[in-house]
Design a protein around this motif. Structure first.
Motif, PDB file in Angstrom:
ATOM      1  N   ARG A   1       0.837  -1.212   0.000  1.00 37.97           N
ATOM      2  CA  ARG A   1       0.000   0.000   0.000  1.00 37.97           C
ATOM      3  C   ARG A   1       0.865   1.252   0.000  1.00 37.97           C
ATOM      4  N   LEU A   2       1.939   1.227   0.781  1.00 39.78           N
ATOM      5  CA  LEU A   2       2.873   2.352   0.824  1.00 39.78           C
ATOM      6  C   LEU A   2       3.459   2.611  -0.556  1.00 39.78           C
ATOM      7  N   ARG A   3       3.969   1.586  -1.200  1.00 43.06           N
ATOM      8  CA  ARG A   3       4.557   1.743  -2.534  1.00 43.06           C
ATOM      9  C   ARG A   3       3.530   2.267  -3.532  1.00 43.06           C
ATOM     10  N   ASP A   4       2.320   1.686  -3.499  1.00 46.46           N
ATOM     11  CA  ASP A   4       1.257   2.142  -4.393  1.00 46.46           C
ATOM     12  C   ASP A   4       0.914   3.610  -4.153  1.00 46.46           C
ATOM     13  N   THR A   5       0.887   4.008  -2.888  1.00 43.88           N
ATOM     14  CA  THR A   5       0.563   5.397  -2.533  1.00 43.88           C
ATOM     15  C   THR A   5       1.606   6.361  -3.057  1.00 43.88           C
ATOM     16  N   VAL A   6       2.876   6.035  -2.868  1.00 49.67           N
ATOM     17  CA  VAL A   6       3.946   6.926  -3.320  1.00 49.67           C
ATOM     18  C   VAL A   6       3.880   7.104  -4.837  1.00 49.67           C
ATOM     19  N   VAL A   7       3.731   6.018  -5.565  1.00 47.93           N
ATOM     20  CA  VAL A   7       3.662   6.108  -7.025  1.00 47.93           C
ATOM     21  C   VAL A   7       2.427   6.894  -7.461  1.00 47.93           C
ATOM     22  N   ALA A   8       1.286   6.639  -6.818  1.00 47.16           N
ATOM     23  CA  ALA A   8       0.054   7.357  -7.170  1.00 47.16           C
ATOM     24  C   ALA A   8       0.199   8.852  -6.915  1.00 47.16           C
ATOM     25  N   LEU A   9       0.820   9.228  -5.787  1.00 50.27           N
ATOM     26  CA  LEU A   9       1.022  10.648  -5.489  1.00 50.27           C
ATOM     27  C   LEU A   9       1.982  11.296  -6.478  1.00 50.27           C
ATOM     28  N   GLN A  10       3.004  10.562  -6.886  1.00 54.11           N
ATOM     29  CA  GLN A  10       3.958  11.097  -7.852  1.00 54.11           C
ATOM     30  C   GLN A  10       3.309  11.332  -9.212  1.00 54.11           C
ATOM     31  N   ARG A  11       2.337  10.503  -9.571  1.00 53.60           N
ATOM     32  CA  ARG A  11       1.691  10.595 -10.887  1.00 53.60           C
ATOM     33  C   ARG A  11       0.470  11.500 -10.900  1.00 53.60           C
ATOM     34  N   ASN A  12      -0.003  11.914  -9.731  1.00 54.88           N
ATOM     35  CA  ASN A  12      -1.225  12.717  -9.643  1.00 54.88           C
ATOM     36  C   ASN A  12      -0.889  14.197  -9.830  1.00 54.88           C
ATOM     37  N   PRO A  13      -1.368  14.816 -10.919  1.00 56.58           N
ATOM     38  CA  PRO A  13      -1.027  16.218 -11.168  1.00 56.58           C
ATOM     39  C   PRO A  13      -1.632  17.194 -10.157  1.00 56.58           C
ATOM     40  N   SER A  14      -2.628  16.765  -9.396  1.00 53.12           N
ATOM     41  CA  SER A  14      -3.235  17.664  -8.406  1.00 53.12           C
ATOM     42  C   SER A  14      -2.462  17.703  -7.083  1.00 53.12           C
ATOM     43  N   VAL A  15      -1.472  16.818  -6.906  1.00 54.20           N
ATOM     44  CA  VAL A  15      -0.654  16.826  -5.701  1.00 54.20           C
ATOM     45  C   VAL A  15       0.400  17.916  -5.874  1.00 54.20           C
ATOM     46  N   GLU A  16       0.316  18.944  -5.038  1.00 51.66           N
ATOM     47  CA  GLU A  16       1.196  20.105  -5.166  1.00 51.66           C
ATOM     48  C   GLU A  16       2.670  19.759  -4.982  1.00 51.66           C
ATOM     49  N   VAL A  17       2.983  19.002  -3.929  1.00 52.02           N
ATOM     50  CA  VAL A  17       4.368  18.590  -3.670  1.00 52.02           C
ATOM     51  C   VAL A  17       4.366  17.074  -3.469  1.00 52.02           C
ATOM     52  N   PRO A  18       4.529  16.321  -4.558  1.00 51.77           N
ATOM     53  CA  PRO A  18       4.531  14.860  -4.420  1.00 51.77           C
ATOM     54  C   PRO A  18       5.817  14.374  -3.760  1.00 51.77           C
ATOM     55  N   PRO A  19       5.784  13.182  -3.170  1.00 49.33           N
ATOM     56  CA  PRO A  19       7.009  12.645  -2.567  1.00 49.33           C
ATOM     57  C   PRO A  19       8.043  12.388  -3.657  1.00 49.33           C
ATOM     58  N   VAL A  20       9.303  12.766  -3.399  1.00 49.65           N
ATOM     59  CA  VAL A  20      10.359  12.529  -4.378  1.00 49.65           C
ATOM     60  C   VAL A  20      10.823  11.077  -4.350  1.00 49.65           C
ATOM     61  N   SER A  21      10.496  10.363  -3.263  1.00 55.11           N
ATOM     62  CA  SER A  21      10.889   8.967  -3.134  1.00 55.11           C
ATOM     63  C   SER A  21      10.054   8.318  -2.032  1.00 55.11           C
ATOM     64  N   LEU A  22      10.133   7.000  -1.968  1.00 56.84           N
ATOM     65  CA  LEU A  22       9.487   6.275  -0.885  1.00 56.84           C
ATOM     66  C   LEU A  22      10.095   6.705   0.454  1.00 56.84           C
ATOM     67  N   SER A  23      11.408   6.888   0.477  1.00 62.81           N
ATOM     68  CA  SER A  23      12.075   7.319   1.708  1.00 62.81           C
ATOM     69  C   SER A  23      11.557   8.670   2.176  1.00 62.81           C
ATOM     70  N   ALA A  24      11.347   9.597   1.247  1.00 58.33           N
ATOM     71  CA  ALA A  24      10.838  10.922   1.606  1.00 58.33           C
ATOM     72  C   ALA A  24       9.454  10.820   2.228  1.00 58.33           C
ATOM     73  N   PHE A  25       8.598   9.971   1.663  1.00 62.28           N
ATOM     74  CA  PHE A  25       7.248   9.784   2.189  1.00 62.28           C
ATOM     75  C   PHE A  25       7.300   9.190   3.590  1.00 62.28           C
ATOM     76  N   VAL A  26       8.105   8.142   3.762  1.00 60.48           N
ATOM     77  CA  VAL A  26       8.228   7.481   5.067  1.00 60.48           C
ATOM     78  C   VAL A  26       8.799   8.443   6.101  1.00 60.48           C
ATOM     79  N   GLU A  27       9.806   9.199   5.730  1.00 55.86           N
ATOM     80  CA  GLU A  27      10.417  10.137   6.660  1.00 55.86           C
ATOM     81  C   GLU A  27       9.416  11.200   7.116  1.00 55.86           C
ATOM     82  N   ALA A  28       8.627  11.732   6.176  1.00 51.86           N
ATOM     83  CA  ALA A  28       7.618  12.737   6.529  1.00 51.86           C
ATOM     84  C   ALA A  28       6.551  12.135   7.444  1.00 51.86           C
ATOM     85  N   ALA A  29       6.160  10.886   7.176  1.00 53.09           N
ATOM     86  CA  ALA A  29       5.149  10.229   8.006  1.00 53.09           C
ATOM     87  C   ALA A  29       5.685   9.979   9.416  1.00 53.09           C
ATOM     88  N   ILE A  30       6.924   9.543   9.514  1.00 50.47           N
ATOM     89  CA  ILE A  30       7.539   9.296  10.825  1.00 50.47           C
ATOM     90  C   ILE A  30       7.663  10.601  11.596  1.00 50.47           C
TER      91      ILE A  30
END
Length: 118
Positions: A57-86
């Motif tokens: 689910r995490l991997r799917d979420t990161v890829v979906a956010l990266q591909r979604n043009p409405s996301v203003e600042v998408p995660p640059v990587s899975l690590s970036a997403f995990v770090e922000a969540a932590i």
């Protein structure tokens, strides 16, 4: 507590890689909290296990956010997403259980491994 960005490809900072790639959005919070394997660039590998379904689910979420043009600042990587969540979870715990202050440093450098306590 405001939402944290997932890292910005155009922030002008140099990344951890030899080629100066994107950063992962800040300090390695969990690595500092629980100790971990050091990797180049001032980051630590997080010694944690997660359920396989949650990881997918995490991997799917990161890829979906990266591909979604409405996301203003998408995660640059899975690590970036995990770090922000932590970071968000740590700040929430500090706010809820320690009057918004950082928890005191743990007395031992490493956490005990093995089955959960209790």
């Amino acid at each position: 507590m405001s939402p944290k960005p997932f890292g910005d490809k155009n922030d002008g900072s140099k990344g951890a890689g030899a080629g100066g790639g994107p950063t992962t959005g800040g300090s390695s919070i969990l690595g500092k909290l629980i100790g971990g394997q050091q990797v180049p660039g001032g980051k630590s590998k997080v010694p944690a296990y997660v359920n396989n379904e949650l990881l997918e689910r995490l991997r799917d979420t990161v890829v979906a956010l990266q591909r979604n043009p409405s996301v203003e600042v998408p995660p640059v990587s899975l690590s970036a997403f995990v770090e922000a969540a932590i970071e968000s979870a740590v700040e929430q715990a500090e706010e809820q259980y320690n009057d918004g202050d950082r928890f005191p440093a743990r007395p031992n450098a490493k956490l005990k491994t093995g089955p959960p306590i209790g």
